[in-house]
Design a protein around this motif. Structure first.
Motif, short mmCIF file in Angstrom:
data_model
loop_
_atom_site.label_atom_id
_atom_site.label_comp_id
_atom_site.label_asym_id
_atom_site.label_seq_id
_atom_site.Cartn_x
_atom_site.Cartn_y
_atom_site.Cartn_z
N VAL A 83 0.84 -1.20 0.00
CA VAL A 83 0.00 0.00 0.00
C VAL A 83 0.88 1.25 0.00
N LEU A 84 1.91 1.26 0.83
CA LEU A 84 2.80 2.42 0.92
C LEU A 84 3.48 2.68 -0.43
N MET A 85 3.96 1.64 -1.07
CA MET A 85 4.68 1.83 -2.33
C MET A 85 3.74 2.19 -3.48
N LEU A 86 2.51 1.74 -3.44
CA LEU A 86 1.56 2.18 -4.46
C LEU A 86 1.25 3.67 -4.30
N GLY A 87 1.16 4.11 -3.06
CA GLY A 87 1.01 5.55 -2.81
C GLY A 87 2.23 6.33 -3.29
N ALA A 88 3.41 5.75 -3.12
CA ALA A 88 4.63 6.39 -3.61
C ALA A 88 4.62 6.47 -5.13
N ALA A 89 4.12 5.43 -5.78
CA ALA A 89 4.05 5.45 -7.25
C ALA A 89 3.12 6.55 -7.74
N VAL A 90 2.01 6.73 -7.05
CA VAL A 90 1.08 7.81 -7.41
C VAL A 90 1.76 9.17 -7.23
N THR A 91 2.45 9.34 -6.11
CA THR A 91 3.14 10.61 -5.86
C THR A 91 4.19 10.88 -6.92
N HIS A 92 4.97 9.86 -7.26
CA HIS A 92 6.02 10.06 -8.28
C HIS A 92 5.42 10.31 -9.66
N SER A 93 4.31 9.67 -9.98
CA SER A 93 3.71 9.91 -11.29
C SER A 93 3.14 11.33 -11.38
N ARG A 94 2.59 11.83 -10.29
CA ARG A 94 2.08 13.21 -10.28
C ARG A 94 3.20 14.23 -10.44
N ARG A 95 4.39 13.86 -9.96
CA ARG A 95 5.54 14.76 -10.05
C ARG A 95 6.37 14.50 -11.31
N ALA A 96 5.91 13.60 -12.17
CA ALA A 96 6.60 13.22 -13.42
C ALA A 96 8.00 12.67 -13.14
N GLU A 97 8.16 11.96 -12.03
CA GLU A 97 9.42 11.30 -11.69
C GLU A 97 9.30 9.82 -12.10
N PHE A 98 9.26 9.60 -13.39
CA PHE A 98 8.94 8.28 -13.92
C PHE A 98 10.04 7.25 -13.67
N GLN A 99 11.28 7.68 -13.49
CA GLN A 99 12.35 6.73 -13.20
C GLN A 99 12.14 6.07 -11.83
N MET A 100 11.50 6.75 -10.91
CA MET A 100 11.26 6.21 -9.57
C MET A 100 10.11 5.21 -9.56
N ILE A 101 9.24 5.26 -10.56
CA ILE A 101 8.08 4.37 -10.57
C ILE A 101 8.53 2.92 -10.74
N THR A 102 9.63 2.69 -11.41
CA THR A 102 10.15 1.32 -11.55
C THR A 102 10.41 0.71 -10.17
N VAL A 103 11.04 1.48 -9.31
CA VAL A 103 11.28 1.02 -7.94
C VAL A 103 9.96 0.79 -7.23
N ASN A 104 8.98 1.67 -7.49
CA ASN A 104 7.69 1.57 -6.83
C ASN A 104 6.82 0.46 -7.41
N VAL A 105 7.30 -0.23 -8.42
CA VAL A 105 6.61 -1.41 -8.94
C VAL A 105 7.31 -2.68 -8.47
N VAL A 106 8.63 -2.67 -8.45
CA VAL A 106 9.40 -3.87 -8.08
C VAL A 106 9.26 -4.15 -6.58
N LEU A 107 9.45 -3.15 -5.74
CA LEU A 107 9.40 -3.37 -4.30
C LEU A 107 8.03 -3.86 -3.81
N PRO A 108 6.91 -3.28 -4.26
CA PRO A 108 5.64 -3.83 -3.79
C PRO A 108 5.35 -5.21 -4.35
N ALA A 109 5.89 -5.52 -5.52
CA ALA A 109 5.71 -6.88 -6.05
C ALA A 109 6.40 -7.89 -5.14
N LEU A 110 7.60 -7.57 -4.70
CA LEU A 110 8.31 -8.45 -3.77
C LEU A 110 7.59 -8.54 -2.42
N ALA A 111 7.11 -7.39 -1.94
CA ALA A 111 6.38 -7.38 -0.68
C ALA A 111 5.07 -8.18 -0.79
#
Length: 124
Positions: A83-111
């Motif tokens: 849940v935390l990392m999905l919220g982080a992905a939303v925050t990064h997408s709103r800020r157009a920080e698309f390189q960080m979204i990769t991390v926000n997809v891999v880490l919650p998948a592992l969790a």
């Protein structure tokens, strides 16, 4: 599978422990200066809260299997990190920080793998 889940949880725990400790020990301007630009858009309280959640989740991934007490905390910590990392992905997408979204997809998948494995077929 038990060993695999321990390896995944053991990989996630230091990542979140260090990230959370950094957010807890620094002012919000310091993480923003070190590449976490989203931190400057938030008050210190939410940044510290996110750091505390990350530290507690890291401990929840590792301590219950090691100690053998309150083992429901491991899948709960995994789900909380999803849940935390999905919220982080939303925050990064709103800020157009698309390189960080990769991390926000891999880490919650592992969790999610840890949460699924420890709450279902490979509970302790």
């Amino acid at each position: 599978m038990n060993v695999s889940l321990l390896i995944v949880a053991g990989t996630l725990a230091p990542v979140f422990l260090l990230a959370g400790a950094m957010k807890l020990s620094r002012s919000p301007q310091q993480p923003a200066a070190s590449g976490l630009g989203w931190a400057k858009d938030f008050d210190p309280g939410p940044v510290k809260s996110i750091g505390a959640i990350e530290v507690l989740a890291a401990l929840g991934l590792i301590l219950p299997p090691l100690v053998g007490v309150a083992q429901i905390l491991t899948p709960t910590a995994g789900l909380g990190l999803v849940v935390l990392m999905l919220g982080a992905a939303v925050t990064h997408s709103r800020r157009a920080e698309f390189q960080m979204i990769t991390v926000n997809v891999v880490l919650p998948a592992l969790a999610a793998v840890v949460a699924w494995g420890r709450s279902g077929p490979h509970a302790f």
